[in-house]
Design a protein around this motif. Structure first.
Motif, PDB file in Angstrom:
ATOM      1  N   UNK A   1      -3.372   0.942  -2.952  1.00 50.79           N
ATOM      2  CA  UNK A   1      -3.337   2.096  -3.297  1.00 50.79           C
ATOM      3  C   UNK A   1      -3.210   3.157  -2.327  1.00 50.79           C
ATOM      4  N   UNK A   2      -2.879   4.403  -2.567  1.00 52.22           N
ATOM      5  CA  UNK A   2      -2.662   5.629  -1.511  1.00 52.22           C
ATOM      6  C   UNK A   2      -3.731   6.009  -0.796  1.00 52.22           C
ATOM      7  N   UNK A   3      -4.779   5.431  -0.431  1.00 53.27           N
ATOM      8  CA  UNK A   3      -5.443   6.038   0.675  1.00 53.27           C
ATOM      9  C   UNK A   3      -4.849   6.221   1.777  1.00 53.27           C
ATOM     10  N   UNK A   4      -5.761   7.190   2.676  1.00 56.75           N
ATOM     11  CA  UNK A   4      -4.891   7.607   3.803  1.00 56.75           C
ATOM     12  C   UNK A   4      -4.335   6.711   4.683  1.00 56.75           C
ATOM     13  N   UNK A   5      -5.295   5.670   5.004  1.00 62.82           N
ATOM     14  CA  UNK A   5      -4.812   4.541   6.090  1.00 62.82           C
ATOM     15  C   UNK A   5      -3.764   3.779   5.681  1.00 62.82           C
ATOM     16  N   UNK A   6      -3.815   3.387   4.191  1.00 60.17           N
ATOM     17  CA  UNK A   6      -2.701   2.603   3.864  1.00 60.17           C
ATOM     18  C   UNK A   6      -1.298   3.331   3.855  1.00 60.17           C
ATOM     19  N   UNK A   7      -1.341   4.621   3.486  1.00 66.43           N
ATOM     20  CA  UNK A   7      -0.304   5.587   3.619  1.00 66.43           C
ATOM     21  C   UNK A   7       0.417   5.390   4.925  1.00 66.43           C
ATOM     22  N   UNK A   8      -0.531   5.764   6.060  1.00 61.01           N
ATOM     23  CA  UNK A   8       0.203   5.794   7.300  1.00 61.01           C
ATOM     24  C   UNK A   8       0.603   4.678   7.578  1.00 61.01           C
ATOM     25  N   UNK A   9       0.008   3.235   7.461  1.00 68.67           N
ATOM     26  CA  UNK A   9       0.333   2.016   7.998  1.00 68.67           C
ATOM     27  C   UNK A   9       1.502   1.436   7.189  1.00 68.67           C
ATOM     28  N   UNK A  10       1.612   1.544   5.934  1.00 71.58           N
ATOM     29  CA  UNK A  10       2.453   0.818   5.072  1.00 71.58           C
ATOM     30  C   UNK A  10       3.745   1.617   4.659  1.00 71.58           C
ATOM     31  N   UNK A  11       3.689   2.755   4.910  1.00 73.70           N
ATOM     32  CA  UNK A  11       4.835   3.538   4.213  1.00 73.70           C
ATOM     33  C   UNK A  11       6.085   3.170   5.279  1.00 73.70           C
ATOM     34  N   UNK A  12       7.075   2.692   4.510  1.00 73.99           N
ATOM     35  CA  UNK A  12       8.106   2.269   5.469  1.00 73.99           C
ATOM     36  C   UNK A  12       7.830   0.963   6.166  1.00 73.99           C
ATOM     37  N   UNK A  13       6.934   0.350   6.135  1.00 67.99           N
ATOM     38  CA  UNK A  13       6.368  -0.872   6.825  1.00 67.99           C
ATOM     39  C   UNK A  13       5.972  -2.178   6.270  1.00 67.99           C
ATOM     40  N   UNK A  14       4.763  -2.724   6.550  1.00 66.55           N
ATOM     41  CA  UNK A  14       4.603  -4.112   5.987  1.00 66.55           C
ATOM     42  C   UNK A  14       4.021  -4.208   4.641  1.00 66.55           C
ATOM     43  N   UNK A  15       4.302  -3.336   3.644  1.00 67.13           N
ATOM     44  CA  UNK A  15       3.552  -3.288   2.392  1.00 67.13           C
ATOM     45  C   UNK A  15       4.150  -2.265   1.477  1.00 67.13           C
ATOM     46  N   UNK A  16       3.421  -2.246   0.472  1.00 70.97           N
ATOM     47  CA  UNK A  16       4.031  -1.164  -0.756  1.00 70.97           C
ATOM     48  C   UNK A  16       2.783  -0.418  -1.064  1.00 70.97           C
ATOM     49  N   UNK A  17       2.965   0.943  -1.243  1.00 76.28           N
ATOM     50  CA  UNK A  17       2.025   1.983  -1.756  1.00 76.28           C
ATOM     51  C   UNK A  17       2.271   2.251  -3.254  1.00 76.28           C
ATOM     52  N   UNK A  18       0.757   2.153  -3.791  1.00 69.89           N
ATOM     53  CA  UNK A  18       1.030   2.662  -5.429  1.00 69.89           C
ATOM     54  C   UNK A  18      -0.037   3.688  -5.557  1.00 69.89           C
ATOM     55  N   UNK A  19       0.094   4.497  -6.671  1.00 71.17           N
ATOM     56  CA  UNK A  19      -0.989   5.375  -7.232  1.00 71.17           C
ATOM     57  C   UNK A  19      -2.356   4.689  -7.490  1.00 71.17           C
ATOM     58  N   UNK A  20      -3.343   5.606  -7.187  1.00 63.54           N
ATOM     59  CA  UNK A  20      -4.691   5.121  -7.619  1.00 63.54           C
ATOM     60  C   UNK A  20      -4.944   4.957  -9.163  1.00 63.54           C
ATOM     61  N   UNK A  21      -5.584   3.975  -9.503  1.00 59.51           N
ATOM     62  CA  UNK A  21      -6.183   3.585 -10.839  1.00 59.51           C
ATOM     63  C   UNK A  21      -4.705   3.331 -11.668  1.00 59.51           C
ATOM     64  N   UNK A  22      -3.817   2.636 -11.248  1.00 60.55           N
ATOM     65  CA  UNK A  22      -2.657   2.568 -12.145  1.00 60.55           C
ATOM     66  C   UNK A  22      -2.204   1.074 -12.159  1.00 60.55           C
ATOM     67  N   UNK A  23      -2.702   0.198 -13.134  1.00 58.59           N
ATOM     68  CA  UNK A  23      -2.469  -1.083 -13.006  1.00 58.59           C
ATOM     69  C   UNK A  23      -1.153  -1.540 -13.400  1.00 58.59           C
ATOM     70  N   UNK A  24      -0.293  -0.683 -14.048  1.00 57.48           N
ATOM     71  CA  UNK A  24       1.168  -1.015 -14.175  1.00 57.48           C
ATOM     72  C   UNK A  24       1.937  -0.925 -12.609  1.00 57.48           C
ATOM     73  N   UNK A  25       1.683   0.165 -12.150  1.00 55.32           N
ATOM     74  CA  UNK A  25       2.374   0.364 -10.898  1.00 55.32           C
ATOM     75  C   UNK A  25       1.864  -0.966  -9.942  1.00 55.32           C
ATOM     76  N   UNK A  26       0.759  -1.263 -10.114  1.00 54.70           N
ATOM     77  CA  UNK A  26      -0.031  -2.402  -8.960  1.00 54.70           C
ATOM     78  C   UNK A  26       0.795  -3.754  -9.113  1.00 54.70           C
ATOM     79  N   UNK A  27       0.804  -3.796 -10.835  1.00 54.91           N
ATOM     80  CA  UNK A  27       1.733  -5.134 -11.193  1.00 54.91           C
ATOM     81  C   UNK A  27       3.094  -5.168 -10.755  1.00 54.91           C
ATOM     82  N   UNK A  28       3.863  -3.902 -10.788  1.00 59.80           N
ATOM     83  CA  UNK A  28       5.213  -3.906 -10.669  1.00 59.80           C
ATOM     84  C   UNK A  28       5.416  -4.134  -9.213  1.00 59.80           C
ATOM     85  N   UNK A  29       4.353  -3.617  -8.198  1.00 57.53           N
ATOM     86  CA  UNK A  29       4.694  -3.876  -6.685  1.00 57.53           C
ATOM     87  C   UNK A  29       4.411  -5.393  -6.490  1.00 57.53           C
ATOM     88  N   UNK A  30       3.494  -5.984  -7.156  1.00 57.99           N
ATOM     89  CA  UNK A  30       3.155  -7.262  -6.798  1.00 57.99           C
ATOM     90  C   UNK A  30       4.293  -8.155  -7.282  1.00 57.99           C
TER      91      UNK A  30
END
Length: 378
Positions: free
Chosen positions: A296-325
């Motif tokens: 989810x888009x907590x500050x450390x994840x946004x800084x480290x993962x954006x354009x990097x080694x992961x995907x960032x999704x909105x908070x409390x959004x299982x549909x977005x979480x499932x789509x990314x996985x």
């Protein structure tokens, strides 16, 4: 090399600061450099000192900061882990008189920098920074937040990332089914309920994923709420029909077993509810291990993962979480591309590199320290 006194929670206490301090202390003293831990304990902690602990500051000891400061003053540099909740006093304010009593240079490591602190929290942190010899944040986001939201001198603030263990030599235990993983101390705010809802949306995959939730319930959560949160997760999993795919490991993994578990994962899922978290050791460990992350888009994840080694999704959004996985598990080449983005980051995230930067900072503080005035010359 200067000697180091460390002030923090410390094993056998189980929390992020204790794990961090243990790893940093071990690395800085690995070459025989003298060091010692002043361990901070709370009610219910095992008070027995472990290896390396030279003094215990118990929350039950009135003005315990005096003796803690005296012990830290027997070293060349004091490295102080700061979090509002670990020291006695309102918002942990008893760390301030300790810092003022130090006669040696201090490095204060900020594990939390709140975007909207209370007036007391803001004032306390500003005074801590003013008293410290140097301050470390573990992300650029935390540094920017500190400089914009607090009255602090920019020259005192250094960014040194959270360290990570070396896991490249740990065998990769690939499983027959895709493996999702969340680990760490469990409690409300961890967001595991959103991962369970996302897992329910992935039941059409063949083979269907499994999900490991590894970690004990946070001691403070148990103290106030017992195992209510964990019981609620079991109940939700049953309602969603995914209980058979979830492995709850109610254990505190040592580094070796945790390394094997991390390397067995296809995706690390960090569904945290927090919008304040500027430092996540779990995130760093996952990234350094080369495992794709969905967070989810907590500050450390946004800084480290954006354009990097992961995907960032909105908070409390299982549909977005499932789509990314789903993307990581099914999109050709995506997992490898995300893992490949770790390589430029990995070297400076390893503990030896991180500890070396603390060592350099400590040496700089010692070099500029005013010479002590002897009693004979007064």
């Amino acid at each position: 090399m200067p000697s180091y006194g460390f002030l923090s929670t410390h094993p056998p206490t189980r929390c992020g600061l204790a794990t961090f301090n243990s790893a940093l202390a071990a690395q800085l003293t690995a070459d025989g450099t003298r060091g010692g831990i002043v361990r901070v304990t709370d009610h219910g902690d095992d008070q027995r000192p472990g290896p390396g602990v030279v003094h215990t500051w118990s929350a039950r000891t009135p003005a315990g900061w005096r003796d803690a400061a005296a012990v830290l003053n027997t070293f060349d540099v004091a490295i102080v882990q700061h979090e509002y909740g670990i020291y006695p006093g309102n918002d942990g304010e008893d760390v301030l008189p300790l810092l003022r009593r130090l006669t040696v240079p201090s490095i204060v490591v900020l594990h939390t920098v709140l975007r909207l602190p209370s007036a007391r929290q803001k004032s306390l942190l500003e005074r801590i920074v003013a008293t410290a010899g140097a301050v470390v944040t573990m992300t650029d986001t935390a540094r920017d937040r500190l400089l914009v939201g607090y009255a602090v001198p920019p020259g005192k603030v250094t960014v040194i990332p959270h360290g990570a263990a070396e896991l490249s030599g740990v065998p990769v235990d690939r499983r027959a089914r895709p493996h999702l993983l969340t680990w760490g101390l469990i409690g409300p705010g961890k967001g595991i309920e959103w991962s369970l809802r996302a897992l329910a949306r992935l039941q059409d995959l063949e083979p269907t994923p499994t999900y490991t939730v590894a970690g004990r319930t946070h001691p403070k959560v148990i103290e106030h709420h017992g195992e209510t949160y964990r019981a609620g997760l079991h109940q939700l999993g049953a309602q969603l029909g995914v209980s058979h795919a979830v492995d709850y490991q109610d254990v505190y993994h040592d580094q070796e077993s945790l390394g094997r578990l991390i390397r067995s994962a296809d995706v690390v899922v960090l569904p945290y509810d927090s919008r304040e978290q500027v430092t996540s050791g779990v995130l760093i460990e996952a990234v350094a291990a080369g495992v794709p992350v969905v967070a989810t888009a907590f500050p450390h994840a946004v800084e480290l993962l954006t354009g990097g080694p992961g995907l960032v999704v909105p908070h409390q959004n299982p549909a977005a979480l499932a789509t990314a996985v789903r993307r990581i598990l099914t999109e050709p080449g995506l997992s490898a591309r995300l893992a490949g983005r770790v390589r430029p980051l990995a070297a400076h995230l390893r503990w030896p590199a991180v500890a070396a930067r603390y060592g350099t900072l400590a040496e700089q503080l010692v070099e500029v320290r005013p010479p002590a005035v002897s009693a004979a010359s007064v």
